[in-house]
Design a protein around this motif. Sequence first.
Motif, PDB file in Angstrom:
ATOM      1  N   GLU A   4     -83.246 -33.386  51.923  1.00 37.98           N
ATOM      2  CA  GLU A   4     -82.826 -34.370  50.926  1.00 37.98           C
ATOM      3  C   GLU A   4     -82.435 -33.684  49.617  1.00 37.98           C
ATOM      4  OE1 GLU A   4     -85.507 -34.631  52.851  1.00 37.98           O
ATOM      5  OE2 GLU A   4     -84.850 -36.279  54.132  1.00 37.98           O
ATOM      6  N   LYS A   5     -83.184 -32.646  49.243  1.00 35.42           N
ATOM      7  CA  LYS A   5     -82.881 -31.913  48.015  1.00 35.42           C
ATOM      8  C   LYS A   5     -81.519 -31.223  48.126  1.00 35.42           C
ATOM      9  CE  LYS A   5     -84.636 -28.055  45.232  1.00 35.42           C
ATOM     10  NZ  LYS A   5     -85.568 -26.926  45.206  1.00 35.42           N
ATOM     11  N   ILE A   7     -79.020 -32.117  50.089  1.00 33.47           N
ATOM     12  CA  ILE A   7     -77.988 -33.163  50.090  1.00 33.47           C
ATOM     13  C   ILE A   7     -77.734 -33.652  48.669  1.00 33.47           C
ATOM     14  CG2 ILE A   7     -77.459 -35.519  50.839  1.00 33.47           C
ATOM     15  CD1 ILE A   7     -79.095 -34.815  53.436  1.00 33.47           C
ATOM     16  N   ARG A   8     -78.807 -33.856  47.924  1.00 35.07           N
ATOM     17  CA  ARG A   8     -78.654 -34.303  46.526  1.00 35.07           C
ATOM     18  C   ARG A   8     -77.844 -33.296  45.712  1.00 35.07           C
ATOM     19  NH1 ARG A   8     -83.586 -36.959  46.975  1.00 35.07           N
ATOM     20  NH2 ARG A   8     -83.268 -39.175  46.697  1.00 35.07           N
ATOM     21  N   ILE A  11     -74.219 -33.834  46.595  1.00 38.99           N
ATOM     22  CA  ILE A  11     -73.704 -35.094  46.034  1.00 38.99           C
ATOM     23  C   ILE A  11     -73.530 -34.971  44.513  1.00 38.99           C
ATOM     24  CG2 ILE A  11     -74.260 -37.526  45.607  1.00 38.99           C
ATOM     25  CD1 ILE A  11     -75.533 -37.568  48.431  1.00 38.99           C
ATOM     26  N   ASP A  12     -74.500 -34.374  43.846  1.00 36.99           N
ATOM     27  CA  ASP A  12     -74.416 -34.213  42.389  1.00 36.99           C
ATOM     28  C   ASP A  12     -73.231 -33.340  41.978  1.00 36.99           C
ATOM     29  OD1 ASP A  12     -76.669 -35.744  42.181  1.00 36.99           O
ATOM     30  OD2 ASP A  12     -78.034 -34.081  41.721  1.00 36.99           O
ATOM     31  N   THR A  39     -73.847 -24.144  45.193  1.00 41.54           N
ATOM     32  CA  THR A  39     -72.947 -25.266  45.425  1.00 41.54           C
ATOM     33  C   THR A  39     -71.497 -24.801  45.349  1.00 41.54           C
ATOM     34  OG1 THR A  39     -73.014 -25.832  43.086  1.00 41.54           O
ATOM     35  CG2 THR A  39     -74.552 -26.999  44.540  1.00 41.54           C
ATOM     36  N   CYS A  76     -70.631 -33.147  51.810  1.00 44.23           N
ATOM     37  CA  CYS A  76     -70.301 -34.560  51.627  1.00 44.23           C
ATOM     38  C   CYS A  76     -68.932 -34.647  50.988  1.00 44.23           C
ATOM     39  CB  CYS A  76     -71.350 -35.255  50.754  1.00 44.23           C
ATOM     40  SG  CYS A  76     -71.410 -34.634  49.058  1.00 44.23           S
ATOM     41  N   SER A 113     -75.598 -39.858  52.340  1.00 49.16           N
ATOM     42  CA  SER A 113     -76.594 -39.999  51.270  1.00 49.16           C
ATOM     43  C   SER A 113     -77.790 -39.147  51.671  1.00 49.16           C
ATOM     44  CB  SER A 113     -77.005 -41.468  51.120  1.00 49.16           C
ATOM     45  OG  SER A 113     -77.878 -41.833  52.172  1.00 49.16           O
ATOM     46  N   PRO A 114     -78.766 -38.978  50.768  1.00 45.99           N
ATOM     47  CA  PRO A 114     -79.957 -38.191  51.129  1.00 45.99           C
ATOM     48  C   PRO A 114     -80.723 -38.792  52.316  1.00 45.99           C
ATOM     49  CG  PRO A 114     -79.806 -38.406  48.759  1.00 45.99           C
ATOM     50  CD  PRO A 114     -78.752 -39.321  49.338  1.00 45.99           C
ATOM     51  N   GLU A 115     -80.512 -40.059  52.579  1.00 44.60           N
ATOM     52  CA  GLU A 115     -81.228 -40.711  53.679  1.00 44.60           C
ATOM     53  C   GLU A 115     -80.366 -40.888  54.922  1.00 44.60           C
ATOM     54  OE1 GLU A 115     -80.893 -42.367  50.562  1.00 44.60           O
ATOM     55  OE2 GLU A 115     -82.681 -41.351  49.829  1.00 44.60           O
ATOM     56  N   TYR A 117     -77.642 -39.064  57.160  1.00 42.85           N
ATOM     57  CA  TYR A 117     -76.907 -37.836  57.457  1.00 42.85           C
ATOM     58  C   TYR A 117     -76.963 -37.498  58.948  1.00 42.85           C
ATOM     59  CZ  TYR A 117     -81.647 -35.872  57.130  1.00 42.85           C
ATOM     60  OH  TYR A 117     -82.986 -35.626  57.290  1.00 42.85           O
TER      61      TYR A 117
END
Length: 136
Positions: A4-5, A7-8, A11-12, A39, A76, A113-115, A117
């Motif tokens: 999740e970290k 993925i965030r 996305i960020d 990144t 993403c 999203s982090p949830e 995938y």
Amino acid sequence: MEKEKLIRAAIDNLPGAYAPYSHFQVSAALLCRDGSIYTGFNIENAAYSAAVCAERSAIFRAVCDGKREFEAIAVCGGKDGVITDYCAPCGVCRQVMREFCSPADFLVIMAKSPEDYVEMTLKELLPRSFGPENLA
Ligand SMILES: [Zn+2]
């Protein structure tokens, strides 16, 4: 690994993507074996073929910093930076991953999203691949 970290982080990083021609923005976050995260995003060019993908941006940044061992990459993207589907790495990026990553172990995480995938190993995305050991 904190998927999740990762993925965030991807996305960020997405709003920075430079995609004035396709308007399809892509971002990637690469997890190195030492725990650091790099990144990258797609960078297009008026001479279209000079563009580079998000995955390679992240990998090349890490390699330039001396990193050679990677565990996973989160990807993403979407039109105008709106994520509506899972974004899969192109064939060129899969081959670049193959240079530095263990096909059976390296995880490619395609995220909405982090949830939400999908994850696949590099071996699943690039079966019967050609790598450095083929030239040994
Ligand atoms: Zn690519």
